[in-house]
Design a protein around this motif. Structure first.
Motif, PDB file in Angstrom:
ATOM      1  N   ASP A 310       0.682  -0.881   0.381  1.00 23.56           N
ATOM      2  CA  ASP A 310      -0.190   0.078  -0.011  1.00 23.56           C
ATOM      3  C   ASP A 310       0.771   1.424  -0.153  1.00 23.56           C
ATOM      4  O   ASP A 310       0.418   2.434   0.023  1.00 23.56           O
ATOM      5  CB  ASP A 310      -0.995   0.146   0.996  1.00 23.56           C
ATOM      6  CG  ASP A 310      -1.825  -1.166   0.903  1.00 23.56           C
ATOM      7  OD1 ASP A 310      -2.513  -1.284   0.496  1.00 23.56           O
ATOM      8  OD2 ASP A 310      -2.367  -1.607   2.533  1.00 23.56           O
ATOM      9  N   TYR A 311       2.285   1.056   0.298  1.00 23.89           N
ATOM     10  CA  TYR A 311       2.867   2.617   0.056  1.00 23.89           C
ATOM     11  C   TYR A 311       2.900   3.331  -0.805  1.00 23.89           C
ATOM     12  O   TYR A 311       2.161   4.345  -0.956  1.00 23.89           O
ATOM     13  CB  TYR A 311       4.907   1.715  -0.177  1.00 23.89           C
ATOM     14  CG  TYR A 311       5.112   2.994  -0.016  1.00 23.89           C
ATOM     15  CD1 TYR A 311       5.420   3.573   0.831  1.00 23.89           C
ATOM     16  CD2 TYR A 311       6.222   3.419  -1.824  1.00 23.89           C
ATOM     17  CE1 TYR A 311       6.323   4.769   0.083  1.00 23.89           C
ATOM     18  CE2 TYR A 311       6.553   4.417  -1.352  1.00 23.89           C
ATOM     19  CZ  TYR A 311       7.393   5.861  -0.543  1.00 23.89           C
ATOM     20  OH  TYR A 311       7.300   6.558  -0.496  1.00 23.89           O
ATOM     21  N   MET A 312       2.502   3.035  -2.350  1.00 26.30           N
ATOM     22  CA  MET A 312       2.543   3.429  -3.770  1.00 26.30           C
ATOM     23  C   MET A 312       0.801   4.798  -3.066  1.00 26.30           C
ATOM     24  O   MET A 312       1.053   5.915  -3.392  1.00 26.30           O
ATOM     25  CB  MET A 312       2.776   3.435  -4.605  1.00 26.30           C
ATOM     26  CG  MET A 312       2.606   3.803  -5.216  1.00 26.30           C
ATOM     27  SD  MET A 312       4.756   4.927  -5.503  1.00 26.30           S
ATOM     28  CE  MET A 312       4.616   6.918  -6.020  1.00 26.30           C
ATOM     29  N   ALA A 313      -0.310   3.593  -2.401  1.00 25.55           N
ATOM     30  CA  ALA A 313      -1.304   4.601  -2.593  1.00 25.55           C
ATOM     31  C   ALA A 313      -1.318   5.209  -1.560  1.00 25.55           C
ATOM     32  O   ALA A 313      -2.169   6.560  -2.108  1.00 25.55           O
ATOM     33  CB  ALA A 313      -2.174   3.670  -2.063  1.00 25.55           C
ATOM     34  N   LEU A 314      -0.504   5.217  -0.365  1.00 28.94           N
ATOM     35  CA  LEU A 314      -0.545   6.454   0.554  1.00 28.94           C
ATOM     36  C   LEU A 314      -0.129   7.352  -0.373  1.00 28.94           C
ATOM     37  O   LEU A 314      -0.224   8.527   0.788  1.00 28.94           O
ATOM     38  CB  LEU A 314       0.177   5.411   2.091  1.00 28.94           C
ATOM     39  CG  LEU A 314      -0.750   4.037   2.575  1.00 28.94           C
ATOM     40  CD1 LEU A 314      -0.111   4.144   3.277  1.00 28.94           C
ATOM     41  CD2 LEU A 314      -2.204   5.363   3.544  1.00 28.94           C
ATOM     42  N   ARG A 315       1.429   7.366  -0.309  1.00 31.77           N
ATOM     43  CA  ARG A 315       2.130   8.144  -0.782  1.00 31.77           C
ATOM     44  C   ARG A 315       1.084   9.069  -1.792  1.00 31.77           C
ATOM     45  O   ARG A 315       1.700  10.744  -1.634  1.00 31.77           O
ATOM     46  CB  ARG A 315       3.198   7.760  -1.087  1.00 31.77           C
ATOM     47  CG  ARG A 315       4.623   8.815  -1.836  1.00 31.77           C
ATOM     48  CD  ARG A 315       5.422   8.494  -3.252  1.00 31.77           C
ATOM     49  NE  ARG A 315       5.962   9.877  -3.929  1.00 31.77           N
ATOM     50  CZ  ARG A 315       6.769   9.186  -4.890  1.00 31.77           C
ATOM     51  NH1 ARG A 315       7.128   8.205  -5.308  1.00 31.77           N
ATOM     52  NH2 ARG A 315       7.136  10.493  -4.949  1.00 31.77           N
ATOM     53  N   VAL A 316       0.909   8.458  -3.002  1.00 33.10           N
ATOM     54  CA  VAL A 316       0.158   9.412  -3.412  1.00 33.10           C
ATOM     55  C   VAL A 316      -1.312  10.112  -3.069  1.00 33.10           C
ATOM     56  O   VAL A 316      -1.710  11.281  -2.922  1.00 33.10           O
ATOM     57  CB  VAL A 316      -0.581   8.134  -4.687  1.00 33.10           C
ATOM     58  CG1 VAL A 316      -1.985   9.447  -5.563  1.00 33.10           C
ATOM     59  CG2 VAL A 316       0.815   8.332  -5.719  1.00 33.10           C
ATOM     60  N   ALA A 317      -1.641   9.910  -1.748  1.00 33.78           N
ATOM     61  CA  ALA A 317      -2.826  10.339  -1.087  1.00 33.78           C
ATOM     62  C   ALA A 317      -2.137  11.598  -0.402  1.00 33.78           C
ATOM     63  O   ALA A 317      -3.057  12.171  -0.146  1.00 33.78           O
ATOM     64  CB  ALA A 317      -3.545   9.175  -0.322  1.00 33.78           C
ATOM     65  N   HIS A 318      -1.702  11.267   0.475  1.00 30.55           N
ATOM     66  CA  HIS A 318      -0.443  12.303   1.083  1.00 30.55           C
ATOM     67  C   HIS A 318       0.121  13.470   0.166  1.00 30.55           C
ATOM     68  O   HIS A 318       0.369  14.737   1.172  1.00 30.55           O
ATOM     69  CB  HIS A 318       0.272  11.624   2.515  1.00 30.55           C
ATOM     70  CG  HIS A 318       0.216  10.803   3.166  1.00 30.55           C
ATOM     71  ND1 HIS A 318       0.230  10.115   4.016  1.00 30.55           N
ATOM     72  CD2 HIS A 318      -1.458  10.867   3.943  1.00 30.55           C
ATOM     73  CE1 HIS A 318      -0.164   9.352   5.471  1.00 30.55           C
ATOM     74  NE2 HIS A 318      -1.280   9.912   4.921  1.00 30.55           N
ATOM     75  N   MET A 319       0.870  13.303  -0.805  1.00 36.17           N
ATOM     76  CA  MET A 319       1.318  14.243  -1.780  1.00 36.17           C
ATOM     77  C   MET A 319      -0.121  15.324  -2.374  1.00 36.17           C
ATOM     78  O   MET A 319      -0.274  16.090  -2.358  1.00 36.17           O
ATOM     79  CB  MET A 319       1.663  13.539  -3.498  1.00 36.17           C
ATOM     80  CG  MET A 319       2.978  13.380  -3.168  1.00 36.17           C
ATOM     81  SD  MET A 319       3.406  12.284  -4.930  1.00 36.17           S
ATOM     82  CE  MET A 319       3.524  14.057  -5.939  1.00 36.17           C
ATOM     83  N   ILE A 320      -1.841  14.485  -2.123  1.00 40.50           N
ATOM     84  CA  ILE A 320      -2.544  15.174  -2.409  1.00 40.50           C
ATOM     85  C   ILE A 320      -3.239  16.181  -1.480  1.00 40.50           C
ATOM     86  O   ILE A 320      -3.241  17.127  -1.662  1.00 40.50           O
ATOM     87  CB  ILE A 320      -4.307  14.337  -2.663  1.00 40.50           C
ATOM     88  CG1 ILE A 320      -3.503  13.408  -4.460  1.00 40.50           C
ATOM     89  CG2 ILE A 320      -4.900  15.691  -3.435  1.00 40.50           C
ATOM     90  CD1 ILE A 320      -4.543  12.486  -4.896  1.00 40.50           C
ATOM     91  N   PHE A 321      -2.977  15.396  -0.148  1.00 44.05           N
ATOM     92  CA  PHE A 321      -3.539  16.531   1.234  1.00 44.05           C
ATOM     93  C   PHE A 321      -2.383  17.242   1.600  1.00 44.05           C
ATOM     94  O   PHE A 321      -2.560  18.304   2.087  1.00 44.05           O
ATOM     95  CB  PHE A 321      -3.356  15.648   2.349  1.00 44.05           C
ATOM     96  CG  PHE A 321      -4.236  15.986   3.230  1.00 44.05           C
ATOM     97  CD1 PHE A 321      -5.930  15.839   3.458  1.00 44.05           C
ATOM     98  CD2 PHE A 321      -3.727  15.875   4.773  1.00 44.05           C
ATOM     99  CE1 PHE A 321      -6.746  16.455   4.779  1.00 44.05           C
ATOM    100  CE2 PHE A 321      -3.914  16.601   5.902  1.00 44.05           C
ATOM    101  CZ  PHE A 321      -5.350  16.492   5.428  1.00 44.05           C
ATOM    102  N   GLY A 322      -1.169  16.937   1.450  1.00 45.29           N
ATOM    103  CA  GLY A 322       0.219  18.276   2.149  1.00 45.29           C
ATOM    104  C   GLY A 322       0.980  17.683   1.511  1.00 45.29           C
ATOM    105  O   GLY A 322       2.189  18.456   2.231  1.00 45.29           O
ATOM    106  N   GLU A 323       1.735  16.989   0.827  1.00 43.19           N
ATOM    107  CA  GLU A 323       2.849  17.409  -0.036  1.00 43.19           C
ATOM    108  C   GLU A 323       3.154  18.319  -1.363  1.00 43.19           C
ATOM    109  O   GLU A 323       4.077  18.281  -0.910  1.00 43.19           O
ATOM    110  CB  GLU A 323       3.262  15.898  -0.410  1.00 43.19           C
ATOM    111  CG  GLU A 323       3.948  14.960   0.241  1.00 43.19           C
ATOM    112  CD  GLU A 323       4.544  13.163   0.216  1.00 43.19           C
ATOM    113  OE1 GLU A 323       5.068  13.667  -0.664  1.00 43.19           O
ATOM    114  OE2 GLU A 323       4.171  12.605   0.721  1.00 43.19           O
TER     115      GLU A 323
END
Length: 492
Positions: A310-323
């Motif tokens: 799930d790492y890449m899905a979480l990375r994408v999700a957090h890019m949208i939210f705060g990165e």
């Protein structure tokens, strides 16, 4: 005061920005602004996938167990060599600061050369070295020209630093003083204080919570014998990870890696660090009282390792939210709409057996509690809805573009290859990007809810205790120009 009017300034910046000028007496008639379509060249880029360089990864292991990855880049007559060992602070055990002390002694002296002579030799060869240590690993790198008269002496000295450091009592005394000064500086630095406090909350009882540079008391107790033993164990040929990028043939790269491995002490592999357990306790909070002009805030939760499905899905999700800097949800709400902070980011810390997701920002002390509640509320809504399809599409396009841009130089390629080597990922620079392109909104939302909880943010704040005030109300629209002043306010 003379009458003021606002005229449009055409600035030579992509997208066009607007500014305000003060004019006197007259109001010239301005031509109507015509809304033109996007530049055709930009529109065409949306439909294109940026071409990546054809970079083949070669990998092999030595009989002792050392692992090597190599990419040939013949454009420039130079090479970058990165070497790392499982010799970070998680290996300190009962001797906090042992790893950092050993690491700091490596370049203090080798047979025939002290620190000054080492620096002078590298400078004379036009070579550069870098050293870094963190929780998992200690790393050293060498950049040199590939000409034999430059490459060979630079590589020889580099391997002596790795395998033949003198580790003298005199150097140990100096290194202890240096590390003690670092600790004293960190004790006065709000950023260092809040970062360590957050790690303490998220990783309580785990080796990852161990301070990288130890404590003043533990440093004072370390002996030369302890340092020598740690060097033989951690910096052995069986523990090394070697990453090479540059103008070398495969045969030259193999010979170079063998020279590094042969210079290291013989020894067995270090045991792995215990995985970070899934947290079962409630989130905690801590406040550090300091007379600062702004309150620093961190909200954190344990994350996942780069190897997790799930790492890449979480990375994408957090890019949208705060990165994603300006375009992220956090920046839009906290900075653009409410003016609460200059910068707010969600950063993921990656370790071999764990990780963290940490949101950090500075704000006025009277808004600190409200800002924390606002971030928690925004994340709760994000878990419920997930990203929009437009947000996902924009982020995946950004990842595709950055993949090509991040392969432009040897140092960029090296950084990506080091991650593959350290985390034992597939031998493909674009593997993670290719994984991301297959993601759907539903998959991203599912991964978020599986690993994160809106009520499980641990919170650390550092600043003064003051009476809290309600947060500023959000503006109805996010400003789209650089002219942010209210009507009638003009810079003079």
């Amino acid at each position: 005061m003379n009458k003021v009017t606002c005229v449009t300034l055409w600035l030579l910046v992509i997208g066009g920005l607007q500014g305000c000028l003060a004019l006197a007496d007259t109001e010239p008639q301005l031509p109507a602004v015509v809304q033109s379509p996007r530049l055709q060249s930009l529109a065409e880029l949306d439909a294109q996938t940026p071409a990546s360089r054809a970079l083949k990864i070669h990998g092999w292991k030595s009989p002792s167990g050392g692992k090597v990855l190599f990419i040939r880049t013949p454009e420039l007559p130079m090479f970058d060599l990165h070497v790392s060992f499982p010799a970070g602070s998680t290996r300190d055990g009962q001797h906090s600061g042992l790893a950092a002390t050993t690491f700091s002694l490596l370049n203090e002296g080798v047979p025939g050369k002290d620190l000054s002579a080492i620096i002078e030799t590298f400078d004379g060869l036009g070579a550069k070295t870098k050293m870094s240590i963190e929780q998992d690993r200690a790393s050293l790198s060498l950049r040199s020209l590939t000409a034999i008269d430059k490459r060979d002496p630079a590589l020889l000295l580099f391997t002596q630093i790795l395998g033949q450091p003198l580790l003298t009592d005199e150097a140990l005394v100096n290194v202890k003083k240096e590390l003690t000064n670092i600790l004293k500086t960190q004790q006065q630095d709000p950023e260092s204080q809040i970062t360590q406090a957050m790690i303490d909350l998220l990783m309580a009882g785990h080796p990852y919570a161990q301070p990288v540079f130890g404590t003043e008391k533990s440093l004072a107790a370390l002996s030369r014998e302890q340092v020598q033993t740690f060097h033989r164990q951690a910096y052995s040929a069986g523990n090394v990870l070697i990453t090479l990028v540059g103008d070398l043939t495969l045969e030259q790269a193999q010979a170079m890696s063998l020279q590094v491995i042969n210079a290291l002490p013989a020894g067995s592999k270090m045991p792995p660090v215990i995985p970070v357990p899934r947290r079962q306790v409630d989130a905690t909070s801590r406040h550090i009282e300091r007379p600062l002009n702004q309150t620093q805030i961190m909200l954190g939760q344990p994350g996942v390792t780069p190897q997790h499905p799930d790492y890449m899905a979480l990375r994408v999700a957090h890019m949208i939210f705060g990165e994603q800097k300006i375009s992220s949800r956090l920046m839009t709400e906290l900075r653009e709409k409410r003016g609460l902070t200059y910068d707010v980011q969600l950063k993921n810390t990656l370790w071999e057996e764990g990780g963290t997701a940490v949101i950090s920002l500075n704000t006025s002390p009277q808004f600190s509690e409200g800002a924390v509640k606002l971030v928690q509320s925004m994340y709760r809504d994000y878990l419920q809805t997930g990203p929009t399809q437009q947000e996902l599409d924009d982020t995946l396009r950004q990842l595709r573009s950055s993949s090509a841009l991040n392969s432009a130089s040897n140092s960029q390629i090296l950084a990506r290859l080091v991650n593959i080597n350290q985390y034992d990922l597939p031998l493909n620079l674009d593997f993670s990007i290719e994984q991301a392109q297959k993601l759907t909104v539903a998959q991203v939302r599912t991964a978020l809810n599986k690993h994160f909880d809106a009520d499980q943010w641990s919170v650390v704040t550092i600043g003064p205790t003051v009476e809290q005030q309600p947060l500023p109300l959000p503006t109805n629209e996010v400003p789209q120009s650089m002219c942010r002043a209210e009507t009638g306010i003009v810079a003079s």
